[in-house]
Scaffold this motif. Sequence first.
Motif, PDB file in Angstrom:
ATOM      1  N   LYS A  25       3.714  47.796  68.319  1.00  0.00           N
ATOM      2  CA  LYS A  25       4.074  46.508  68.909  1.00  0.00           C
ATOM      3  C   LYS A  25       4.374  45.461  67.837  1.00  0.00           C
ATOM      4  O   LYS A  25       5.316  44.679  67.975  1.00  0.00           O
ATOM      5  N   ASP A  26       3.613  45.460  66.752  1.00  0.00           N
ATOM      6  CA  ASP A  26       3.853  44.496  65.680  1.00  0.00           C
ATOM      7  C   ASP A  26       5.220  44.712  65.032  1.00  0.00           C
ATOM      8  O   ASP A  26       5.896  43.754  64.673  1.00  0.00           O
ATOM      9  N   VAL A  27       5.634  45.960  64.891  1.00  0.00           N
ATOM     10  CA  VAL A  27       6.949  46.277  64.328  1.00  0.00           C
ATOM     11  C   VAL A  27       8.045  45.800  65.281  1.00  0.00           C
ATOM     12  O   VAL A  27       9.006  45.152  64.870  1.00  0.00           O
ATOM     13  N   ALA A  28       7.898  46.113  66.557  1.00  0.00           N
ATOM     14  CA  ALA A  28       8.905  45.730  67.557  1.00  0.00           C
ATOM     15  C   ALA A  28       9.071  44.218  67.641  1.00  0.00           C
ATOM     16  O   ALA A  28      10.170  43.723  67.880  1.00  0.00           O
ATOM     17  N   MET A  29       7.999  43.489  67.407  1.00  0.00           N
ATOM     18  CA  MET A  29       8.058  42.033  67.511  1.00  0.00           C
ATOM     19  C   MET A  29       8.782  41.392  66.328  1.00  0.00           C
ATOM     20  O   MET A  29       8.905  40.171  66.256  1.00  0.00           O
ATOM     21  N   GLY A  30       9.322  42.208  65.436  1.00  0.00           N
ATOM     22  CA  GLY A  30      10.191  41.710  64.381  1.00  0.00           C
ATOM     23  C   GLY A  30      11.517  41.224  64.929  1.00  0.00           C
ATOM     24  O   GLY A  30      12.273  40.539  64.243  1.00  0.00           O
ATOM     25  N   ALA A  31      11.810  41.572  66.170  1.00  0.00           N
ATOM     26  CA  ALA A  31      12.997  41.071  66.873  1.00  0.00           C
ATOM     27  C   ALA A  31      12.537  39.942  67.785  1.00  0.00           C
ATOM     28  O   ALA A  31      11.673  40.136  68.642  1.00  0.00           O
ATOM     29  N   ARG A  32      13.117  38.772  67.608  1.00  0.00           N
ATOM     30  CA  ARG A  32      12.650  37.596  68.356  1.00  0.00           C
ATOM     31  C   ARG A  32      12.754  37.784  69.865  1.00  0.00           C
ATOM     32  O   ARG A  32      11.873  37.358  70.620  1.00  0.00           O
ATOM     33  N   THR A  33      13.820  38.427  70.341  1.00  0.00           N
ATOM     34  CA  THR A  33      13.979  38.632  71.784  1.00  0.00           C
ATOM     35  C   THR A  33      12.857  39.515  72.326  1.00  0.00           C
ATOM     36  O   THR A  33      12.274  39.223  73.376  1.00  0.00           O
ATOM     37  N   ILE A  34      12.538  40.581  71.604  1.00  0.00           N
ATOM     38  CA  ILE A  34      11.445  41.463  72.024  1.00  0.00           C
ATOM     39  C   ILE A  34      10.121  40.703  71.973  1.00  0.00           C
ATOM     40  O   ILE A  34       9.300  40.801  72.893  1.00  0.00           O
ATOM     41  N   LYS A  35       9.916  39.947  70.930  1.00  0.00           N
ATOM     42  CA  LYS A  35       8.684  39.159  70.804  1.00  0.00           C
ATOM     43  C   LYS A  35       8.518  38.220  71.991  1.00  0.00           C
ATOM     44  O   LYS A  35       7.432  38.109  72.561  1.00  0.00           O
ATOM     45  N   ILE A  61      22.356  53.110  68.919  1.00  0.00           N
ATOM     46  CA  ILE A  61      22.223  51.745  68.398  1.00  0.00           C
ATOM     47  C   ILE A  61      20.760  51.309  68.418  1.00  0.00           C
ATOM     48  O   ILE A  61      20.258  50.732  67.450  1.00  0.00           O
ATOM     49  N   LEU A  62      20.056  51.632  69.480  1.00  0.00           N
ATOM     50  CA  LEU A  62      18.645  51.270  69.573  1.00  0.00           C
ATOM     51  C   LEU A  62      17.836  51.972  68.480  1.00  0.00           C
ATOM     52  O   LEU A  62      16.913  51.395  67.911  1.00  0.00           O
ATOM     53  N   GLU A  63      18.207  53.191  68.161  1.00  0.00           N
ATOM     54  CA  GLU A  63      17.530  53.921  67.085  1.00  0.00           C
ATOM     55  C   GLU A  63      17.742  53.216  65.739  1.00  0.00           C
ATOM     56  O   GLU A  63      16.808  53.076  64.950  1.00  0.00           O
ATOM     57  N   LYS A  64      18.948  52.737  65.485  1.00  0.00           N
ATOM     58  CA  LYS A  64      19.222  52.000  64.245  1.00  0.00           C
ATOM     59  C   LYS A  64      18.457  50.680  64.212  1.00  0.00           C
ATOM     60  O   LYS A  64      17.970  50.265  63.165  1.00  0.00           O
ATOM     61  N   VAL A  65      18.359  50.015  65.350  1.00  0.00           N
ATOM     62  CA  VAL A  65      17.574  48.785  65.424  1.00  0.00           C
ATOM     63  C   VAL A  65      16.113  49.084  65.090  1.00  0.00           C
ATOM     64  O   VAL A  65      15.479  48.363  64.312  1.00  0.00           O
ATOM     65  N   ALA A  66      15.573  50.170  65.643  1.00  0.00           N
ATOM     66  CA  ALA A  66      14.193  50.569  65.351  1.00  0.00           C
ATOM     67  C   ALA A  66      14.023  50.887  63.870  1.00  0.00           C
ATOM     68  O   ALA A  66      13.015  50.503  63.254  1.00  0.00           O
ATOM     69  N   MET A  98      26.318  43.380  67.314  1.00  0.00           N
ATOM     70  CA  MET A  98      26.162  42.718  68.617  1.00  0.00           C
ATOM     71  C   MET A  98      24.744  42.886  69.145  1.00  0.00           C
ATOM     72  O   MET A  98      24.161  41.940  69.684  1.00  0.00           O
ATOM     73  N   ALA A  99      24.166  44.074  68.988  1.00  0.00           N
ATOM     74  CA  ALA A  99      22.783  44.306  69.432  1.00  0.00           C
ATOM     75  C   ALA A  99      21.817  43.464  68.604  1.00  0.00           C
ATOM     76  O   ALA A  99      20.876  42.870  69.160  1.00  0.00           O
ATOM     77  N   ALA A 100      22.039  43.394  67.300  1.00  0.00           N
ATOM     78  CA  ALA A 100      21.169  42.605  66.430  1.00  0.00           C
ATOM     79  C   ALA A 100      21.235  41.120  66.804  1.00  0.00           C
ATOM     80  O   ALA A 100      20.213  40.431  66.801  1.00  0.00           O
ATOM     81  N   ASP A 101      22.411  40.654  67.154  1.00  0.00           N
ATOM     82  CA  ASP A 101      22.562  39.262  67.584  1.00  0.00           C
ATOM     83  C   ASP A 101      21.790  39.018  68.882  1.00  0.00           C
ATOM     84  O   ASP A 101      21.053  38.050  69.004  1.00  0.00           O
ATOM     85  N   PHE A 102      21.938  39.919  69.852  1.00  0.00           N
ATOM     86  CA  PHE A 102      21.224  39.784  71.125  1.00  0.00           C
ATOM     87  C   PHE A 102      19.716  39.808  70.932  1.00  0.00           C
ATOM     88  O   PHE A 102      18.977  39.021  71.518  1.00  0.00           O
ATOM     89  N   LEU A 103      19.247  40.714  70.059  1.00  0.00           N
ATOM     90  CA  LEU A 103      17.812  40.873  69.832  1.00  0.00           C
ATOM     91  C   LEU A 103      17.246  39.852  68.844  1.00  0.00           C
ATOM     92  O   LEU A 103      16.029  39.782  68.657  1.00  0.00           O
ATOM     93  N   GLU A 104      18.125  39.104  68.216  1.00  0.00           N
ATOM     94  CA  GLU A 104      17.729  38.122  67.205  1.00  0.00           C
ATOM     95  C   GLU A 104      16.906  38.760  66.105  1.00  0.00           C
ATOM     96  O   GLU A 104      15.790  38.351  65.809  1.00  0.00           O
TER      97      GLU A 104
END
Length: 105
Positions: A25-35, A61-66, A98-104
Amino acid sequence: MDEQSSEIRFVKLISSDGFEIVLDKDVAMGARTIKNMLSGSESFLESSTNEIHFRDISGIILEKVADYLHYKARYSASPGYDLPQLQIETEIALELLMAADFLEV
C-alpha cells in the motif's frame, strides 16, 4: 500481526483487461490519485476494499506504472547519480504518459 491488518498492507490494482497487480500500500500511494482513493475517505469504495479498477488503463501499462512506483519507493531518497534506468518501450510511451498524468505519478 492479525490477519485483518496484514490485508491492509496491500492494494490490488486491476486493469481494463483484467490484469491484477498486488502492491504494498505504501508503494501504491506513490501515485497521488491512488493515495486519494485509499486515504480513508468514505466517498471512495476503494478505501474500504483496497481494490482499484482502472477502466482505461491496460495491463501492460499498469504493470509499467507499478514498476515505476517500486522504482520511486526504492530510489526517491538516493542522491541521483548512478541510478539504474527504468526502461520504457517507445511503442507504449504515449499511453504510459497519459496513465502517469491521470495517476499523478
